[in-house]
Design a protein around this motif. Structure first.
Motif, PDB file in Angstrom:
ATOM      1  N   VAL A  35      72.796  61.044 -77.526  1.00  0.00           N
ATOM      2  CA  VAL A  35      73.396  62.071 -76.667  1.00  0.00           C
ATOM      3  C   VAL A  35      74.843  62.317 -77.095  1.00  0.00           C
ATOM      4  O   VAL A  35      75.665  61.397 -77.088  1.00  0.00           O
ATOM      5  N   VAL A  36      75.141  63.568 -77.480  1.00  0.00           N
ATOM      6  CA  VAL A  36      76.517  63.990 -77.739  1.00  0.00           C
ATOM      7  C   VAL A  36      76.834  65.099 -76.746  1.00  0.00           C
ATOM      8  O   VAL A  36      75.929  65.734 -76.201  1.00  0.00           O
ATOM      9  N   ALA A  37      78.113  65.313 -76.487  1.00  0.00           N
ATOM     10  CA  ALA A  37      78.449  66.243 -75.410  1.00  0.00           C
ATOM     11  C   ALA A  37      79.693  67.056 -75.720  1.00  0.00           C
ATOM     12  O   ALA A  37      80.563  66.657 -76.495  1.00  0.00           O
ATOM     13  N   SER A  38      79.741  68.228 -75.091  1.00  0.00           N
ATOM     14  CA  SER A  38      80.916  69.101 -75.078  1.00  0.00           C
ATOM     15  C   SER A  38      81.095  69.578 -73.648  1.00  0.00           C
ATOM     16  O   SER A  38      80.132  69.638 -72.876  1.00  0.00           O
ATOM     17  N   HIS A  73      72.448  67.648 -77.725  1.00  0.00           N
ATOM     18  CA  HIS A  73      73.836  68.089 -77.627  1.00  0.00           C
ATOM     19  C   HIS A  73      73.981  68.795 -76.292  1.00  0.00           C
ATOM     20  O   HIS A  73      73.479  69.901 -76.094  1.00  0.00           O
ATOM     21  N   LEU A  74      74.660  68.147 -75.358  1.00  0.00           N
ATOM     22  CA  LEU A  74      74.870  68.720 -74.029  1.00  0.00           C
ATOM     23  C   LEU A  74      76.143  69.563 -74.034  1.00  0.00           C
ATOM     24  O   LEU A  74      77.170  69.137 -74.568  1.00  0.00           O
ATOM     25  N   ILE A  75      76.062  70.730 -73.454  1.00  0.00           N
ATOM     26  CA  ILE A  75      77.279  71.485 -73.151  1.00  0.00           C
ATOM     27  C   ILE A  75      77.360  71.610 -71.635  1.00  0.00           C
ATOM     28  O   ILE A  75      76.531  72.271 -71.013  1.00  0.00           O
ATOM     29  N   SER A  76      78.332  70.920 -71.062  1.00  0.00           N
ATOM     30  CA  SER A  76      78.554  71.026 -69.623  1.00  0.00           C
ATOM     31  C   SER A  76      79.432  72.239 -69.361  1.00  0.00           C
ATOM     32  O   SER A  76      80.580  72.292 -69.814  1.00  0.00           O
ATOM     33  N   TRP A  77      78.885  73.200 -68.670  1.00  0.00           N
ATOM     34  CA  TRP A  77      79.674  74.361 -68.254  1.00  0.00           C
ATOM     35  C   TRP A  77      80.394  73.990 -66.962  1.00  0.00           C
ATOM     36  O   TRP A  77      79.758  73.792 -65.930  1.00  0.00           O
ATOM     37  N   ASP A  78      81.699  73.868 -67.036  1.00  0.00           N
ATOM     38  CA  ASP A  78      82.473  73.489 -65.855  1.00  0.00           C
ATOM     39  C   ASP A  78      82.689  74.705 -64.955  1.00  0.00           C
ATOM     40  O   ASP A  78      83.820  75.086 -64.639  1.00  0.00           O
ATOM     41  N   ASP A  79      81.560  75.284 -64.541  1.00  0.00           N
ATOM     42  CA  ASP A  79      81.605  76.523 -63.762  1.00  0.00           C
ATOM     43  C   ASP A  79      81.761  76.265 -62.259  1.00  0.00           C
ATOM     44  O   ASP A  79      81.817  77.232 -61.477  1.00  0.00           O
ATOM     45  N   TYR A  80      81.828  74.986 -61.862  1.00  0.00           N
ATOM     46  CA  TYR A  80      82.097  74.681 -60.452  1.00  0.00           C
ATOM     47  C   TYR A  80      83.565  74.310 -60.252  1.00  0.00           C
ATOM     48  O   TYR A  80      83.977  73.917 -59.169  1.00  0.00           O
ATOM     49  N   ASP A  81      84.341  74.439 -61.326  1.00  0.00           N
ATOM     50  CA  ASP A  81      85.788  74.250 -61.207  1.00  0.00           C
ATOM     51  C   ASP A  81      86.393  75.409 -60.419  1.00  0.00           C
ATOM     52  O   ASP A  81      85.810  76.489 -60.325  1.00  0.00           O
ATOM     53  N   ARG A  82      87.574  75.183 -59.904  1.00  0.00           N
ATOM     54  CA  ARG A  82      88.272  76.226 -59.142  1.00  0.00           C
ATOM     55  C   ARG A  82      88.790  77.317 -60.069  1.00  0.00           C
ATOM     56  O   ARG A  82      89.120  77.079 -61.229  1.00  0.00           O
ATOM     57  N   TYR A  83      88.842  78.514 -59.535  1.00  0.00           N
ATOM     58  CA  TYR A  83      89.504  79.633 -60.203  1.00  0.00           C
ATOM     59  C   TYR A  83      90.999  79.429 -60.022  1.00  0.00           C
ATOM     60  O   TYR A  83      91.500  79.450 -58.901  1.00  0.00           O
ATOM     61  N   ARG A  84      91.718  79.190 -61.121  1.00  0.00           N
ATOM     62  CA  ARG A  84      93.105  78.756 -61.037  1.00  0.00           C
ATOM     63  C   ARG A  84      94.104  79.897 -60.931  1.00  0.00           C
ATOM     64  O   ARG A  84      95.108  79.796 -60.243  1.00  0.00           O
ATOM     65  N   ALA A 132      74.630  81.120 -80.555  1.00  0.00           N
ATOM     66  CA  ALA A 132      73.327  81.451 -81.135  1.00  0.00           C
ATOM     67  C   ALA A 132      73.494  81.967 -82.562  1.00  0.00           C
ATOM     68  O   ALA A 132      72.751  81.573 -83.472  1.00  0.00           O
ATOM     69  N   GLU A 133      74.479  82.841 -82.775  1.00  0.00           N
ATOM     70  CA  GLU A 133      74.722  83.371 -84.116  1.00  0.00           C
ATOM     71  C   GLU A 133      75.180  82.275 -85.066  1.00  0.00           C
ATOM     72  O   GLU A 133      74.882  82.301 -86.263  1.00  0.00           O
ATOM     73  N   LEU A 134      75.892  81.282 -84.529  1.00  0.00           N
ATOM     74  CA  LEU A 134      76.388  80.172 -85.342  1.00  0.00           C
ATOM     75  C   LEU A 134      75.331  79.095 -85.597  1.00  0.00           C
ATOM     76  O   LEU A 134      75.579  78.143 -86.328  1.00  0.00           O
ATOM     77  N   GLY A 135      74.167  79.230 -84.974  1.00  0.00           N
ATOM     78  CA  GLY A 135      73.107  78.253 -85.183  1.00  0.00           C
ATOM     79  C   GLY A 135      73.301  76.959 -84.434  1.00  0.00           C
ATOM     80  O   GLY A 135      72.762  75.920 -84.837  1.00  0.00           O
ATOM     81  N   VAL A 136      74.060  76.999 -83.340  1.00  0.00           N
ATOM     82  CA  VAL A 136      74.337  75.785 -82.561  1.00  0.00           C
ATOM     83  C   VAL A 136      73.234  75.577 -81.524  1.00  0.00           C
ATOM     84  O   VAL A 136      73.048  76.395 -80.631  1.00  0.00           O
ATOM     85  N   GLU A 137      72.519  74.479 -81.656  1.00  0.00           N
ATOM     86  CA  GLU A 137      71.456  74.120 -80.712  1.00  0.00           C
ATOM     87  C   GLU A 137      72.044  73.210 -79.642  1.00  0.00           C
ATOM     88  O   GLU A 137      72.685  72.208 -79.949  1.00  0.00           O
ATOM     89  N   PHE A 138      71.825  73.551 -78.364  1.00  0.00           N
ATOM     90  CA  PHE A 138      72.408  72.736 -77.289  1.00  0.00           C
ATOM     91  C   PHE A 138      71.584  72.849 -76.012  1.00  0.00           C
ATOM     92  O   PHE A 138      70.781  73.774 -75.853  1.00  0.00           O
ATOM     93  N   ASP A 139      71.818  71.899 -75.119  1.00  0.00           N
ATOM     94  CA  ASP A 139      71.260  71.939 -73.762  1.00  0.00           C
ATOM     95  C   ASP A 139      72.411  72.247 -72.812  1.00  0.00           C
ATOM     96  O   ASP A 139      73.331  71.436 -72.670  1.00  0.00           O
ATOM     97  N   GLY A 140      72.374  73.401 -72.177  1.00  0.00           N
ATOM     98  CA  GLY A 140      73.438  73.780 -71.257  1.00  0.00           C
ATOM     99  C   GLY A 140      73.225  73.197 -69.873  1.00  0.00           C
ATOM    100  O   GLY A 140      72.096  73.183 -69.362  1.00  0.00           O
ATOM    101  N   ILE A 141      74.299  72.701 -69.270  1.00  0.00           N
ATOM    102  CA  ILE A 141      74.237  72.136 -67.918  1.00  0.00           C
ATOM    103  C   ILE A 141      75.279  72.834 -67.056  1.00  0.00           C
ATOM    104  O   ILE A 141      76.483  72.748 -67.336  1.00  0.00           O
TER     105      ILE A 141
END
Length: 581
Positions: A35-38, A73-84, A132-141
């Protein structure tokens, strides 16, 4: 046949990390996928500095896949963060968006004109398309989905139960140090780290400690939806939590075991996720290198509180931008991967990240430097093809042109980018003219269709149209410069005569190159094919003078596209008309 990365080359940073990550993953979770992550915050345009957060683990994950291992490869979308804050220069956004400050990014409206349901989805979509254009395979969370769906409920309750232990760890770093300064340009500032440094609560400090004690959890208000809340009481047995809102005054008591409208504070949230997902490798920006940063604090919290281990992770360095034209961006001058992919093929962009170690800074060119980068890339491709490239360069090239899944779609006949840009400049995109000129570059091997030089041609044309200012565009004269032609001395007239006489027999890119460099040599009494070593220094001066004359007569400037390309683009008939003395 796909090019195989040289995984044993000691200068290849990707292979070295892959070795380390595979070994560590087997130690931590034998037999399970690596497991690797961003982590990415869709708080605004996700820029090219942020892309390093993704490309570093992507390249390592891809090398692990090439070796036959399973990897996520996990990409955590920090979309529950506050709008700053309301970002500057984003199209479709005005100061009215300030009313949403403090709400989750998924609860903020998208910019006007967007087809997406929220602010977060709008900026996520652009990044997803680029990856997608860059060929990056990931699991979005989506962290919104994780928290509001109750996925982390046990972790939240556990953190609240051990809030005293967390508080003691954080207390080691509670000093009067000034918060880190916001970095400018493309330095990879982490939004969550910035928020942790600045604080987000009305009555609580940067890590959740208020007058009622420390609480590592922050609710979003049931009245106004903002996180300007303060937890005033919590009961471990019943999980009853009481909070008040500093924005609207709303107050309520809820059962945290049933409540999903809130999240752990960042310095607890990040290590919680490391443990929950079993992350072995995750890089972080230079902002995490300071004492008390989220990465350092998280390293203590993940083990003592959540029973996990801190990931292996390099600090990644500055990604700069070379000369992006203001006219090309409505995002306040913050170029994104999508912006870069409009003017360069994904292989080149991948190569820029693959060839430098994470701690090495580099620049991505939007100005004339892109032509030099493409020349360097094409020379590398030629060396790889003939077997003369160094092993480390072969590895970087292999990682750029494809992934473990196969090679990325490329340009079948990759002509020089600077040539394609010059042609696109001169023809203003006229396809019939473009095909004529490109076919005449090598008459022995004419171009059957522009599809042979796409998508590189399209990228070069986009660069001309978006990055080259109007006053630097090439406009060929309609009529001869009669005054300049009349003022020429005998040497000037003779130089034009020699050029015009040689056009028919030299009408190709190589032929015209030989001709325009050869005219001053012949005039000075030397053979046209004499090498620089055989010529006096004065010949270079004569060549520059001759070139400047041609540019003035053809485009009315001292400089322009390379003369052989320019002559082909203008065409023989028009060249003769403009140069006839």
């Amino acid at each position: 046949m796909p090019i195989v990365a040289q995984s044993t080359e000691t200068t290849d940073w990707v292979s070295r990390y892959a070795d380390e990550v595979i070994e560590e993953s087997e130690r931590r979770a034998p037999g399970k996928p690596v497991v690797v992550a961003s982590g990415l915050s869709p708080s605004g345009p996700i820029h090219l500095g942020n892309l390093r957060e993704v490309m570093t683990p992507h390249l390592v994950a891809d090398e692990i896949r090439r070796r036959g291992h399973q990897v996520r490869h996990l990409i955590s979308w920090d979309d529950y963060d506050r709008y700053r804050k309301v970002p500057n220069g984003v199209a479709g956004v005005d100061e009215s968006w300030a009313e949403h400050i403090g709400r989750p990014l998924t609860a903020v409206p998208a910019p006007k004109g967007s087809a997406h349901p929220s602010w977060a989805e709008h900026f996520k979509a652009a990044m997803i398309d680029a990856l997608a254009e860059l060929g990056v395979e990931f699991d979005g969370i989506s962290q919104t989905e994780q928290y509001t769906g109750g996925v982390y409920r046990e972790q939240v309750l556990h953190a609240m139960k051990h809030r005293g232990d967390i508080d003691a760890i954080l207390d080691q770093y509670r000093t009067k140090k000034a918060p880190p300064k916001k970095q400018q340009g493309q330095k990879p500032v982490d939004e969550a780290e910035l928020e942790a440094a600045e604080g987000s609560g009305a009555a609580a400090d940067d890590d959740g400690k208020g007058s009622a004690g420390y609480f590592p959890y922050k609710p979003y208000c049931g009245g106004c939806g903002k996180d300007l809340t303060t937890v005033t009481a919590y009961d471990d047995d019943t999980t009853e939590l009481t909070y008040t809102c500093g924005a609207c005054g709303f107050s309520e008591t809820v059962r945290l075991s049933e409540f999903n409208r809130g999240k752990l504070v960042w310095k607890v949230d990040w290590p919680m996720r490391w443990a929950y997902e079993g992350v072995v490798f995750e890089p972080s920006g230079v902002d995490h290198s300071s004492p008390g940063s989220s990465f350092q604090v998280g390293g203590q919290i993940v083990g003592s509180i959540f029973g996990g281990k801190q990931p292996i992770g390099p600090m990644y360095a500055f990604v700069g931008i070379s000369g992006m034209a203001k006219m090309s961006s409505s995002r306040g001058g913050v170029p994104t991967p999508g912006d870069a992919l409009k003017i360069m093929e994904p292989q080149l962009l991948r190569w820029l990240y693959a060839r430098r170690r994470p701690n090495q800074s580099f620049k991505i060119a939007f100005d004339q430097e892109i032509q030099r980068l493409y020349d360097e890339w094409d020379k590398l491709a030629a060396k790889v093809a003939d077997g003369s490239a160094l092993p480390g360069d072969v590895a970087a090239y292999a990682r750029a042109v494809g992934t473990a899944a196969g090679e990325l779609p490329g340009t079948p006949r990759p002509m020089a980018y600077r040539t394609l840009a010059s042609v696109a400049d001169i023809t203003a995109g006229a396809e019939d003219q473009t095909l004529r000129i490109l076919s005449e570059l090598d008459p022995a091997n004419p171009l059957p269709s522009l599809d042979e030089v796409r998508p590189r041609l399209d990228k070069a044309e986009a660069w001309i149209n978006t990055q080259v200012p109007a006053d630097q565009r090439t406009v060929v004269r309609e009529e001869p410069d009669a005054e300049l032609l009349k003022s020429l001395d005998d040497q000037g007239r003779e130089s034009l005569r020699l050029l015009l006489e040689g056009l028919d027999s030299h009408w190709s890119l190589d032929g015209l190159t030989h001709l325009v460099y050869g005219v001053p040599k012949v005039q000075a009494g030397f053979p046209a094919d004499a090498t620089p070593k055989e010529l006096p220094a004065e010949i270079k001066v004569a060549q520059r003078t001759f070139f400047a004359l041609l540019y003035h007569l053809l485009v009315g400037r001292d400089t322009g596209p390379r003369l052989p390309t320019l002559l082909l683009a203008v065409g023989q008939d028009r060249v003769r008309k403009l140069l006839a003395a």
